[in-house]
Scaffold this motif. Structure first.
Motif, mmCIF file in Angstrom:
data_model
loop_
_atom_site.group_PDB
_atom_site.id
_atom_site.type_symbol
_atom_site.label_atom_id
_atom_site.label_comp_id
_atom_site.label_asym_id
_atom_site.label_seq_id
_atom_site.Cartn_x
_atom_site.Cartn_y
_atom_site.Cartn_z
ATOM 1 N N THR A 127 0.846 -1.181 0.000
ATOM 2 C CA THR A 127 0.000 0.000 0.000
ATOM 3 C C THR A 127 0.891 1.244 0.000
ATOM 4 O OG1 THR A 127 -1.754 -1.176 1.190
ATOM 5 C CG2 THR A 127 -1.773 1.237 1.319
ATOM 6 N N TYR A 150 -14.478 -6.648 -4.185
ATOM 7 C CA TYR A 150 -14.633 -5.273 -3.725
ATOM 8 C C TYR A 150 -15.911 -5.035 -2.940
ATOM 9 C CZ TYR A 150 -11.161 -5.184 -7.407
ATOM 10 O OH TYR A 150 -10.072 -5.467 -8.194
ATOM 11 N N ALA A 167 -16.195 0.621 -4.587
ATOM 12 C CA ALA A 167 -14.815 1.102 -4.510
ATOM 13 C C ALA A 167 -14.772 2.611 -4.701
ATOM 14 C CB ALA A 167 -13.954 0.412 -5.565
ATOM 15 N N PRO A 206 -11.802 4.989 -5.857
ATOM 16 C CA PRO A 206 -10.417 5.072 -6.333
ATOM 17 C C PRO A 206 -9.676 6.270 -5.761
ATOM 18 C CG PRO A 206 -11.927 4.620 -8.144
ATOM 19 C CD PRO A 206 -12.771 4.968 -6.954
ATOM 20 N N ILE A 228 -5.148 1.877 -6.884
ATOM 21 C CA ILE A 228 -5.221 1.843 -5.420
ATOM 22 C C ILE A 228 -6.555 2.450 -5.002
ATOM 23 C CG2 ILE A 228 -4.175 2.630 -3.273
ATOM 24 C CD1 ILE A 228 -2.527 0.533 -4.783
ATOM 25 N N TRP A 229 -7.361 1.656 -4.334
ATOM 26 C CA TRP A 229 -8.726 2.043 -3.977
ATOM 27 C C TRP A 229 -8.976 1.857 -2.481
ATOM 28 C CZ3 TRP A 229 -11.714 -1.434 -8.024
ATOM 29 C CH2 TRP A 229 -11.388 -1.011 -9.325
ATOM 30 N N LEU A 230 -10.005 2.537 -1.999
ATOM 31 C CA LEU A 230 -10.712 2.146 -0.778
ATOM 32 C C LEU A 230 -11.877 1.280 -1.242
ATOM 33 C CD1 LEU A 230 -11.027 5.617 1.047
ATOM 34 C CD2 LEU A 230 -9.267 3.894 1.410
ATOM 35 N N HIS A 231 -12.060 0.108 -0.633
ATOM 36 C CA HIS A 231 -13.163 -0.737 -1.089
ATOM 37 C C HIS A 231 -13.610 -1.694 0.007
ATOM 38 C CE1 HIS A 231 -10.605 -4.316 -1.660
ATOM 39 N NE2 HIS A 231 -9.746 -3.575 -2.365
ATOM 40 N N SER A 265 -4.660 -7.474 1.200
ATOM 41 C CA SER A 265 -5.034 -6.965 -0.115
ATOM 42 C C SER A 265 -3.826 -6.982 -1.055
ATOM 43 C CB SER A 265 -5.591 -5.542 0.004
ATOM 44 O OG SER A 265 -4.541 -4.602 0.124
ATOM 45 N N CYS A 274 -4.577 -2.230 -2.007
ATOM 46 C CA CYS A 274 -5.674 -1.333 -1.664
ATOM 47 C C CYS A 274 -5.907 -1.304 -0.152
ATOM 48 C CB CYS A 274 -6.949 -1.780 -2.361
ATOM 49 S SG CYS A 274 -6.897 -1.622 -4.160
ATOM 50 N N ALA A 286 -8.901 -1.967 2.443
ATOM 51 C CA ALA A 286 -10.197 -2.642 2.458
ATOM 52 C C ALA A 286 -10.822 -2.571 3.844
ATOM 53 C CB ALA A 286 -10.042 -4.101 2.030
#
Length: 419
Positions: free
Chosen positions: A195, A222, A226, A228, A246-249, A263, A266, A268
């Motif tokens: 990350t 996800y 998600a 992004p 790279i996301w929040l999901h 992950s 990302c 999570a």
């Protein structure tokens, strides 16, 4: 519960229950757990699963196994896909035959059990040492008026914090357990399963329906959706870092949560927590990912913010004065802007200033961040709208500066336009 999870449960080490006394655990909103009774709120469908897990472990430490059993049963009724709760249920079943203090160690290399233990420890740690909600993360020095909320992620503690912008002062709202990359943080290249560290911004929202249409079967990873992030940013690219996406999901629907490191890079959260957090996320919401949070009392935060503002104002004032030597003194020896280094930057700016009679520069919509790095050296990141007027040119643009410490002073190491 499957046989494999029962086997894992039966092998849980005693360390989880032989940690410091439960009386050291502090409860949200002051709801202390009585040795003789359980608050009804902990057994309700509205109770947060994390709070119930910590309460169950507390009860086990106090040898109140009946209370622990009630808590775990209530938790499994609400979240039947929560593997950590199944593990605790397995321990309580085992406790009917022998004291939990006598449970043996896990089989070597049992990754599933290790993951669950790490999750339990991360969740309990949050209640053993609660965040100082009256303090401010040092990373959030100034939010502009359009940034209603900001997120700070403590990568080493598996914790995400949400703050609201209260007339420029960050105020604590919520915090959540979360997961980062399998190999930790400080991403450098595509596929390294890390990350990134840095300051990023939410770029949009991809609901589950959109993910299903775009990614098909992969969308299951996800969960609810998600958000992004803007990785790689201009500093990442300057440092040669690669990768994207790279996301929040959320997490797959067949499990409530994942291990602290699970992950591909990302961040999570459980689906309920991601849904709750998503209510506050809009494009350009800042998301700071740091190895650890430095908490500042408000007076200390204000002093640090004032010092950062003074650095930026000195740069603006010297630029506006057309005193080229003073202005260029704000730039670091390894400065870059696109393909320009310090030498070419000096040559260009000296030529530009020589052709001007006057200049007026105004900075609007300013946000300031202490930019995190793995070594703790840190940078200062400034974002603003720049209104530049002079005797022969008027422009308005969005700018970003990065400052670093050089010879006991802050110097600009990177300058670029946004969009």
């Amino acid at each position: 519960m499957s046989r494999s999870w029962l086997k894992i449960a039966a092998c849980l080490t005693a360390g989880l229950y032989l940690a410091p006394a439960a009386s050291s655990i502090q409860w949200p909103q002051g709801t202390a757990l009585s040795p003789s009774s359980l608050p009804d709120t902990l057994l309700s469908a509205q109770a947060h699963p994390e709070e119930m897990v910590v309460a169950a472990v507390t009860a086990i430490r106090q040898d109140r196994l009946a209370d622990a059993d009630r808590l775990v049963d209530a938790l499994l009724n609400a979240r039947p896909n929560y593997r950590l709760a199944h593990l605790l249920k397995g321990d309580l079943l085992l406790a009917r035959a022998q004291p939990l203090a006598g449970i043996g160690s896990a089989p070597p290399g049992d990754e599933k059990l290790d993951d669950l233990r790490q999750e339990a420890n991360a969740r309990i740690r949050r209640y053993s040492a609660p965040p100082p909600t009256d303090a401010i993360p040092a990373n959030l020095l100034q939010l502009n008026s359009e940034q209603r909320h900001a997120v700070v992620i403590d990568a080493s503690q598996s914790r995400l914090y949400l703050y609201r912008n209260d007339n420029g002062v960050p105020r604590y709202v919520l915090d959540f357990y979360m997961t980062i990359g399998k190999l930790g943080f400080d991403k450098n290249r595509e596929g390294d399963q890390r990350t990134p560290l840095g300051v990023y911004f939410v770029t949009g929202h991809m609901p589950r329906e959109q993910l299903d249409q775009t990614y098909g079967k992969r969308a299951e990873l996800y969960g609810v959706g998600a958000w992004p992030l803007s990785y790689p940013n201009d500093w990442d690219r300057q440092q040669g870092r690669t990768g994207s996406g790279i996301w929040l999901h959320g997490v797959p629907y067949d499990t409530y949560s994942r291990a602290p490191k699970a992950s591909n890079g990302c961040v999570a959260l459980s689906n309920p927590d991601m849904t709750a957090l998503g209510e506050y996320l809009v494009p350009d919401t800042p998301v700071v990912i740091t190895p650890s949070i430095e908490w500042l009392a408000q007076n200390d935060w204000q002093n640090r913010r004032t010092a950062a503002q003074a650095e930026l104002e000195a740069w603006r004032r010297d630029w506006e004065s057309l005193n080229t030597a003073n202005y260029l003194g704000h730039y670091a020896s390894d400065f870059r802007s696109g393909k320009m280094n310090l030498a070419s930057w000096k040559q260009q700016k000296a030529g530009v200033n020589a052709g001007k009679e006057w200049a007026k520069i105004r900075l609007d919509s300013l946000s300031l961040f202490s930019y995190p790095t793995r070594d703790g050296g840190g940078l200062l990141m400034a974002n603003f709208d720049q209104d530049y007027q002079s005797s022969n040119l008027n422009t308005r643009s969005k700018k970003r500066l990065y400052f670093k410490q050089e010879a006991q002073n802050w110097r600009i190491v990177f300058e670029g336009s946004l969009g």
